[in-house]
Motif scaffolding. Structure first.
Motif, PDB file in Angstrom:
ATOM      1  N   VAL A 147     -63.579  -2.221  14.709  1.00 15.99           N
ATOM      2  CA  VAL A 147     -62.198  -1.950  15.142  1.00 15.99           C
ATOM      3  C   VAL A 147     -62.115  -2.317  16.621  1.00 15.99           C
ATOM      4  O   VAL A 147     -62.707  -1.656  17.479  1.00 15.99           O
ATOM      5  CB  VAL A 147     -61.809  -0.484  14.902  1.00 15.99           C
ATOM      6  CG1 VAL A 147     -60.382  -0.234  15.370  1.00 15.99           C
ATOM      7  CG2 VAL A 147     -61.953  -0.132  13.420  1.00 15.99           C
ATOM      8  N   LEU A 148     -61.403  -3.388  16.905  1.00 19.09           N
ATOM      9  CA  LEU A 148     -61.381  -3.952  18.255  1.00 19.09           C
ATOM     10  C   LEU A 148     -60.202  -3.479  19.093  1.00 19.09           C
ATOM     11  O   LEU A 148     -60.183  -3.709  20.302  1.00 19.09           O
ATOM     12  CB  LEU A 148     -61.349  -5.490  18.170  1.00 19.09           C
ATOM     13  CG  LEU A 148     -62.527  -6.129  17.429  1.00 19.09           C
ATOM     14  CD1 LEU A 148     -62.302  -7.636  17.281  1.00 19.09           C
ATOM     15  CD2 LEU A 148     -63.832  -5.868  18.172  1.00 19.09           C
ATOM     16  N   ASP A 149     -59.215  -2.845  18.473  1.00 18.28           N
ATOM     17  CA  ASP A 149     -57.976  -2.527  19.185  1.00 18.28           C
ATOM     18  C   ASP A 149     -57.738  -1.020  19.307  1.00 18.28           C
ATOM     19  O   ASP A 149     -56.588  -0.570  19.286  1.00 18.28           O
ATOM     20  CB  ASP A 149     -56.787  -3.197  18.504  1.00 18.28           C
ATOM     21  CG  ASP A 149     -56.635  -2.797  17.038  1.00 18.28           C
ATOM     22  OD1 ASP A 149     -57.538  -2.105  16.518  1.00 18.28           O
ATOM     23  OD2 ASP A 149     -55.622  -3.178  16.417  1.00 18.28           O
ATOM     24  N   LEU A 150     -58.797  -0.244  19.444  1.00 21.20           N
ATOM     25  CA  LEU A 150     -58.619   1.190  19.679  1.00 21.20           C
ATOM     26  C   LEU A 150     -57.856   1.414  20.979  1.00 21.20           C
ATOM     27  O   LEU A 150     -58.120   0.736  21.987  1.00 21.20           O
ATOM     28  CB  LEU A 150     -59.973   1.885  19.763  1.00 21.20           C
ATOM     29  CG  LEU A 150     -60.737   2.100  18.456  1.00 21.20           C
ATOM     30  CD1 LEU A 150     -62.160   2.576  18.755  1.00 21.20           C
ATOM     31  CD2 LEU A 150     -60.013   3.102  17.568  1.00 21.20           C
ATOM     32  N   PRO A 151     -56.942   2.358  21.010  1.00 18.82           N
ATOM     33  CA  PRO A 151     -56.250   2.669  22.274  1.00 18.82           C
ATOM     34  C   PRO A 151     -57.247   3.168  23.320  1.00 18.82           C
ATOM     35  O   PRO A 151     -58.200   3.887  22.997  1.00 18.82           O
ATOM     36  CB  PRO A 151     -55.273   3.775  21.874  1.00 18.82           C
ATOM     37  CG  PRO A 151     -55.156   3.690  20.389  1.00 18.82           C
ATOM     38  CD  PRO A 151     -56.455   3.160  19.884  1.00 18.82           C
ATOM     39  N   ASP A 152     -57.018   2.812  24.556  1.00 21.56           N
ATOM     40  CA  ASP A 152     -57.934   3.214  25.625  1.00 21.56           C
ATOM     41  C   ASP A 152     -58.099   4.724  25.683  1.00 21.56           C
ATOM     42  O   ASP A 152     -59.213   5.234  25.899  1.00 21.56           O
ATOM     43  CB  ASP A 152     -57.424   2.708  26.979  1.00 21.56           C
ATOM     44  CG  ASP A 152     -57.545   1.195  27.105  1.00 21.56           C
ATOM     45  OD1 ASP A 152     -58.107   0.556  26.192  1.00 21.56           O
ATOM     46  OD2 ASP A 152     -57.054   0.658  28.122  1.00 21.56           O
ATOM     47  N   ASP A 153     -57.012   5.463  25.460  1.00 20.22           N
ATOM     48  CA  ASP A 153     -57.104   6.914  25.600  1.00 20.22           C
ATOM     49  C   ASP A 153     -57.816   7.568  24.413  1.00 20.22           C
ATOM     50  O   ASP A 153     -58.106   8.767  24.446  1.00 20.22           O
ATOM     51  CB  ASP A 153     -55.724   7.532  25.809  1.00 20.22           C
ATOM     52  CG  ASP A 153     -54.759   7.265  24.647  1.00 20.22           C
ATOM     53  OD1 ASP A 153     -55.163   6.586  23.672  1.00 20.22           O
ATOM     54  OD2 ASP A 153     -53.605   7.732  24.719  1.00 20.22           O
ATOM     55  N   ALA A 154     -58.114   6.788  23.366  1.00 16.73           N
ATOM     56  CA  ALA A 154     -58.841   7.340  22.223  1.00 16.73           C
ATOM     57  C   ALA A 154     -60.344   7.147  22.367  1.00 16.73           C
ATOM     58  O   ALA A 154     -61.125   7.836  21.707  1.00 16.73           O
ATOM     59  CB  ALA A 154     -58.362   6.680  20.931  1.00 16.73           C
TER      60      ALA A 154
END
Length: 506
Positions: free
Chosen positions: A363-370
């Motif tokens: 998963v390459l597009d995890l949100p930064d805050d996650a």
């Protein structure tokens, strides 16, 4: 449960406990959820499971910062939950391997709190690696953290403590008798509960070169597994493992240990699996090899030769909780399927990582805050870290959190994984799950060493007993050798083997 060196040929499935299955609806994988999913693993056909740390921990580094080695973190359940899971696994003829983390503790471990309070020169500090400044305001040497930045943190009284990983993971001093005795006791604690073995985290760590000499080189992580480092793969670690082997051998049931060890050569790695030390070591050379016939054959030959030199089984692995999933690394599901058949045809033990049997991508597009990996935070957001391969599994299409949690909660966000869910793949002949299940079933019948066959350029072709494995890594189809097809990673049109396809033949 038969116990005749089962680990030499086992298929062992790694479970990242926090992301496998949530049994209480809080969005965090746990031991209850794991127990409920054991029948799935029995049906898949694995011989054993390896659990990442579930001990009490502040979870600075996914549980690899252990505050209490003899208890379960409430995030994952209780000791009673562990015992129930272990009994259920054994009832299904699945062995259970647990992680042990001996290079460092959590900074919240009682020992470290005692060390900070006791001050310089104390017996409590001698359990860790505390040193004064090398010059005013400067750390004792130039060692770097694997997670980025320097490997030393200064305490209020002016001393520095070593942490080859996060500051929340202070390194232990294995020259200290308390440390050695404590870990021998921890091994016995879990062996007495019935575990079948241990995966030794950072098995190449623990012992540091005398005098703690500087490396004299920046970007030291780039030297890992390639060049000698004063804080890894020191000869003194082997004395520790000889003592541990005596403990393992004193228990019935063929208990084992596998090393997570990085060494500069296959022969140095083989030292960890000498007959009086550990039973296995992970084969990271195979994991790191590119999709190239020449590179893979060279790696396979070197690793088999090194393991054979000490009578140990080779291990093979394509993905784990620290590396990007191999579907994404290879850039193609077709290559990932072919690589799986190659790996599962090789002699020795195979380690699978949860979700690879579903063909999960990184998963390459995890949100930064996650993101929670300390690699992400310590790199200032320049390194995405390892969260992308730790996203909770999709079990059931159409359910909240794809069945990972009954409440729809998930500690890392899941992408649209409807087509990847286990429910969507079971009993679909062309699916990743069906390929893995059939390969694991057939693999049990494979015997004997590997014998290479004559083959076209960029094709791997070998025999094991009566089974032939052929993998086409070229850019064009090649003729299919004579034999009856047992299993293939893709279609075989017109009697040919297409590019990036593997086949098993009788």
């Amino acid at each position: 449960m038969p116990s005749s060196h089962w680990w030499r040929t086992a298929a062992i499935y790694e479970i990242y406990v926090r992301s496998f299955a949530d049994g209480n609806g809080d969005g965090e994988g746990d031991l209850i959820g794991l127990r409920e999913r054991l029948p799935y693993l029995r049906e898949l056909g694995v011989d054993a499971i390896w659990l990442t740390p579930f001990y009490r921990s502040p979870m600075v580094d996914g549980g690899y910062d252990v505050a209490d080695y003899r208890d379960v973190d409430p995030l994952f359940g209780t000791l009673a939950d562990f015992d129930a899971m272990l009994a259920a696994a054994h009832a299904l003829d699945i062995r259970v391997i647990v992680d042990i983390v001996p290079n460092h503790t959590s900074s919240q471990h009682a020992w470290f709190a005692e060390a900070l309070a006791a001050g310089p020169g104390s017996l409590a500090r001698d359990r860790y690696i505390f040193r004064p400044s090398s010059s005013p305001g400067e750390p004792p040497n130039d060692w770097e953290s694997i997670f980025g930045g320097r490997a030393w943190t200064r305490t209020p009284d002016g001393e520095w403590y070593l942490h080859l990983f996060d500051p929340g993971q202070p390194d232990l001093n294995w020259d200290n008798a308390d440390v050695r005795a404590e870990f021998e006791s921890v091994l016995r604690f879990w062996l007495d509960r019935g575990v079948d073995g241990f995966r030794v985290d950072v098995a190449h760590g623990m012992v540091k070169a005398a005098g703690l000499p500087s490396v004299g080189h920046p970007q030291q992580i780039g030297l890992l597994g390639r060049e000698p480092l004063p804080y890894f793969d020191q000869d003194g670690v082997h004395e520790i493992y000889r003592a541990w082997r005596k403990i393992l051998d004193s228990y019935p049931g063929d208990r084992m240990a596998v090393a997570e060890a990085w060494a500069s050569t296959p022969l140095r790695l083989a030292r960890y699996v000498a007959p009086d030390e550990l039973h296995q070591a992970f084969n990271f050379d195979f994991l790191a090899a590119p999709w190239s016939a020449a590179e893979l054959r060279s790696t396979i030959d070197a690793c088999v030769e090194a393991a054979d030199s000490v009578g140990a089984p080779t291990t093979w692995v394509l993905s784990n909780h620290d590396k990007a999933r191999h579907v994404t690394r290879f850039g193609s599901p077709e290559i990932a399927r072919a690589a799986a058949l190659l790996m599962l045809a090789l002699p020795g033990a195979a380690y699978l990582y949860q979700g690879e049997e579903l063909g999960l991508p990184e998963v390459l597009d995890l949100p930064d805050d996650a993101r929670q990996d300390p690699v992400w935070h310590r790199s200032g957001g320049t390194d995405p870290g390892r969260d992308g391969c730790r996203v909770p599994l999709p079990w059931t299409a159409g359910e909240p959190a794809y069945g990972f949690s009954t409440t729809g909660r998930s500690w890392l966000p899941q992408p649209d994984w409807s087509s990847f869910a286990a429910s969507a793949q079971q009993d679909v002949p062309s699916s990743f799950h069906s390929l893995y299940r059939e390969a694991l079933r057939l693999r049990r019948t494979f015997t004997g060493p590997l014998t290479w066959q004559e083959s076209p350029a960029d094709v791997l072709d070998f025999m094991r007993g009566g089974v032939r494995c052929v993998v086409n890594l070229s850019g064009a189809a090649v003729p299919l050798p004579l034999g009856s097809v047992v299993l293939a990673s893709g279609d075989l049109p017109d009697g040919t083997l297409p590019p990036d396809t593997a086949v098993w033949l009788h």
